[in-house]
Design a protein around this motif. Structure first.
Motif, PDB file in Angstrom:
ATOM      1  N   ARG A  28       0.814  -1.224   0.000  1.00 13.91           N
ATOM      2  CA  ARG A  28       0.000   0.000   0.000  1.00 13.91           C
ATOM      3  C   ARG A  28       0.843   1.268   0.000  1.00 13.91           C
TER       4      ARG A  28
ATOM      5  N   MET B 144      -9.626   2.338  -1.687  1.00  7.09           N
ATOM      6  CA  MET B 144      -8.654   3.175  -0.977  1.00  7.09           C
ATOM      7  C   MET B 144      -9.166   3.444   0.432  1.00  7.09           C
TER       8      MET B 144
ATOM      9  N   PHE C 220      -2.826   6.203   4.003  1.00  5.08           N
ATOM     10  CA  PHE C 220      -1.910   6.107   2.866  1.00  5.08           C
ATOM     11  C   PHE C 220      -0.811   7.152   2.939  1.00  5.08           C
TER      12      PHE C 220
ATOM     13  N   PRO D  95      -9.317   4.058  -8.293  1.00  6.24           N
ATOM     14  CA  PRO D  95      -9.697   3.996  -6.884  1.00  6.24           C
ATOM     15  C   PRO D  95     -11.164   4.260  -6.583  1.00  6.24           C
TER      16      PRO D  95
ATOM     17  N   PHE E 105     -12.536   5.726  -3.172  1.00 15.47           N
ATOM     18  CA  PHE E 105     -12.112   6.259  -1.877  1.00 15.47           C
ATOM     19  C   PHE E 105     -13.236   6.092  -0.868  1.00 15.47           C
TER      20      PHE E 105
ATOM     21  N   PHE F 140     -10.984   6.607   3.869  1.00 18.91           N
ATOM     22  CA  PHE F 140      -9.667   7.216   3.670  1.00 18.91           C
ATOM     23  C   PHE F 140      -9.288   8.006   4.915  1.00 18.91           C
TER      24      PHE F 140
END
Length: 189
Positions: free
Chosen positions: A37, A52, A56, A71, A73, A76
């Protein structure tokens, strides 16, 4: 996702991956491609969809991910210590705006993104979706309390004070710890 470069054991990362796997196609997971990742910018495999979720920003220079990854999201999260590195870059802002709306694990991340003109909403943690499709231990549990990653708070031996403080807490609460351990062992060996 894999977590090769992390120097600690965070079971929460793996539990989030289990949650994400429950949304993959036919349930056999034959279509899953594993990739670190924190190296998503270097991904050069076949084009793929990616959920996602999570954090990150362990290596902010490796964000945004490769254009070969498409992606979604949800859940997140941005860590406060890397926000300046990440959200001050035009390429990151453009990337996030290109994949709006951004579902966020916490309201602070929502606020940070919205302050930079990114359409974001609170989605909560992806682990909240674990249920019927992930019955590995859940079907045998007798209580509604789930302990995730309790060992990560054990001392790392960095100082005598840390070890003594944790040892005292363990001794003080040993009866409760033994009781919880026995229940966990009985319910999910």
């Amino acid at each position: 996702m894999t977590y090769n470069d992390i120097h600690s054991v965070n079971v929460g990362d793996y539990v989030q991956s289990i949650a994400a796997k429950s949304f993959v196609g036919d349930g056999t997971h034959s279509q899953i491609v594993y990739h670190n990742r924190d190296e998503l910018r270097a991904y050069a495999g076949p084009e793929a969809k990616i959920i996602m979720n999570g954090w990150f920003t362990y290596k902010p220079d490796n964000f945004p991910p490769s254009s070969r990854l498409h992606p979604l999201f949800i859940s997140f999260h941005l860590n406060g210590s890397f926000i300046g590195d990440l959200l001050s870059r035009d390429d990151v802002i453009d990337y996030l705006k290109g994949h709006e709306p951004i579902g966020c694990r916490d309201t602070k991340t929502v606020e940070l993104l919205q302050a930079r003109g990114i359409n974001a909403y609170f989605s909560g943690c992806l682990t909240l979706t674990i249920g019927v499709t992930n019955r590995f231990c859940i079907r045998r549990a007798r209580s509604k309390i789930v302990f995730v990653d309790p060992v990560s708070y054990m001392p790392h031996g960095n100082s005598v004070k840390e070890v003594l403080s944790t040892s005292f807490k363990l001794i003080r609460h040993y009866k409760q710890i033994i009781r919880v351990y026995k229940k966990l062992k009985a319910n999910c060996p």
